[in-house]
Design an enzyme around this catalytic site. Sequence first.
Site, short mmCIF file in Angstrom:
data_model
loop_
_atom_site.label_atom_id
_atom_site.label_comp_id
_atom_site.label_asym_id
_atom_site.label_seq_id
_atom_site.Cartn_x
_atom_site.Cartn_y
_atom_site.Cartn_z
CE LYS A 80 -2.21 -1.50 3.71
NZ LYS A 80 -1.62 -2.85 3.79
CB THR A 81 3.75 2.33 2.13
OG1 THR A 81 3.02 1.94 3.28
CG2 THR A 81 4.50 3.61 2.37
CG ASP A 125 0.14 3.03 7.13
OD1 ASP A 125 -0.78 2.41 6.57
OD2 ASP A 125 1.19 2.47 7.52
CB THR A 174 -5.03 -3.59 8.27
OG1 THR A 174 -5.27 -2.84 9.45
CG2 THR A 174 -3.56 -3.55 7.92
NE ARG A 233 6.55 -4.50 5.71
CZ ARG A 233 5.42 -3.83 5.91
NH1 ARG A 233 4.42 -4.38 6.54
NH2 ARG A 233 5.31 -2.59 5.48
P1 ADP Z 1 2.06 -1.93 3.26
O1 ADP Z 1 2.10 -0.44 3.16
O2 ADP Z 1 0.90 -2.53 2.53
O3 ADP Z 1 2.16 -2.44 4.66
P2 ADP Z 1 4.60 -1.74 1.90
O4 ADP Z 1 4.19 -0.91 0.74
O5 ADP Z 1 5.32 -1.06 3.01
O6 ADP Z 1 3.34 -2.51 2.49
O7 ADP Z 1 5.47 -2.96 1.31
C1 ADP Z 1 6.36 -3.72 2.11
C2 ADP Z 1 7.59 -4.09 1.30
O8 ADP Z 1 7.22 -5.05 0.32
C3 ADP Z 1 8.21 -2.94 0.55
O9 ADP Z 1 9.45 -2.61 1.10
C4 ADP Z 1 8.46 -3.40 -0.86
O10 ADP Z 1 9.83 -3.60 -1.07
C5 ADP Z 1 7.79 -4.74 -0.94
N1 ADP Z 1 6.71 -4.70 -1.94
C6 ADP Z 1 5.42 -4.40 -1.68
N2 ADP Z 1 4.68 -4.50 -2.81
C7 ADP Z 1 5.53 -4.87 -3.79
C8 ADP Z 1 5.35 -5.14 -5.17
N3 ADP Z 1 4.15 -5.07 -5.76
N4 ADP Z 1 6.44 -5.50 -5.90
C9 ADP Z 1 7.65 -5.62 -5.30
N5 ADP Z 1 7.87 -5.38 -3.99
C10 ADP Z 1 6.82 -5.00 -3.24
#
Ligand code: ADP
Length: 356
Positions: A80-81, A125, A174, A233
């Site tokens: 998401k981030t 977030d 979430t 992640r």
């Molecule tokens: P969320 O915000 O949903 O908790 P993040 O965006 O922080 O998740 O993603 C966590 C990690 O996973 C990031 O550091 C990134 O490197 C990896 N990641 C997430 N989505 C992808 C994607 N579609 N392709 C490659 N790596 C990804």
Amino acid sequence: MAIISDDEGLEKRAKRNPIVKPETIEYDNTFENSIRPKDFDSYIGQTALKETLKIILEAAKRRGKPLDHMLFYGPPGLGKTTIAGVIASQMGVEIRITSAPSLERPRDIIGILMSLKGGEILFIDEIHRLNKVAEEILYPAMEDFTLDMTTGKSQTAKTLRVPLPKFTLIGATTKAGELSSPLRDRFGMIHRLEFYTVEELAKVVERTAKILEIDITKDGAEAIAKRSRGTPRIANRLVKRVSDFAIVKYDGKIDGRVADESLDILKIDEFGLDNTDRALLSLIIDKYDGGPVGIETIAAALSEDVRTIEDVCEPYLLQAGLLQRTPRGRKVSPEGFRHLGRKMPSEQTRLFSFDD
Ligand code: ADP
């Protein structure tokens, strides 16, 4: 794309890393940011989302207007981030990252809103944790790009309308169900991120290994992908952990065997479950005959936070079909019993009466 951060510490970190997540800064945050995809091509999977976004972004650019507010939801670690950062860099605008628990006082959210520039992205977030006051400040800000501020008290109170630059709010959560409907209704786009397939996660693993200069075979990447609970992640963390094993115990190269052996030692099973997940399933089986049992009871028995169970453990157990959610609580599915090598209560009874 640049980051504007909330405090000095963050600012320093933001200089090193393209995206800083204030609430989740931990020792390996630098690692996470170093491998975060910055464009659509390196953002693996979530094809439907990417296709939609490409059109929305192109249309906004052609119209010369800021993007609609967007809400992304789904379990942690699904990107998401990261997608918010990709959107900012594709639009050539800055992204300001914060999270709802750090917007406790009205002046926190007002301060951020007033410091935004036209077109910029504000990423919040855990937006379901926003308090009522902050939410009410956001409504006119999202809808009319204004801040409604009250000065004075009771009868002499006056409302001031302060114009804001046209910004885009990207919310991540979430728990989309916990967002109030007035807030949810103000997002032009709401999208659920899906768990990743093994093939997609193998690509994530290969990409990360390349950036970190880790030698890995196709089999090695697939073995790690299979145990990553559909979550990039986790895949990234496991590459790093397995690579440590490969360096210390093997010749440094990760193939299928090295990956499987290392993950066995780390007690991550072939479904990607770790000790906490197995403890959760075992508890329901051993103490509550497989359930149903309430989430609070489970959390107390495991000495875990309800939120951790709900946000981190459960989504994948539900998706993998090992756990079921019923109106009376959580139940382990027949597949869950099988996965732990246990017999269902009905099978035990049958066996018992048969033996009798
Ligand atoms: P969320 O915000 O949903 O908790 P993040 O965006 O922080 O998740 O993603 C966590 C990690 O996973 C990031 O550091 C990134 O490197 C990896 N990641 C997430 N989505 C992808 C994607 N579609 N392709 C490659 N790596 C990804």
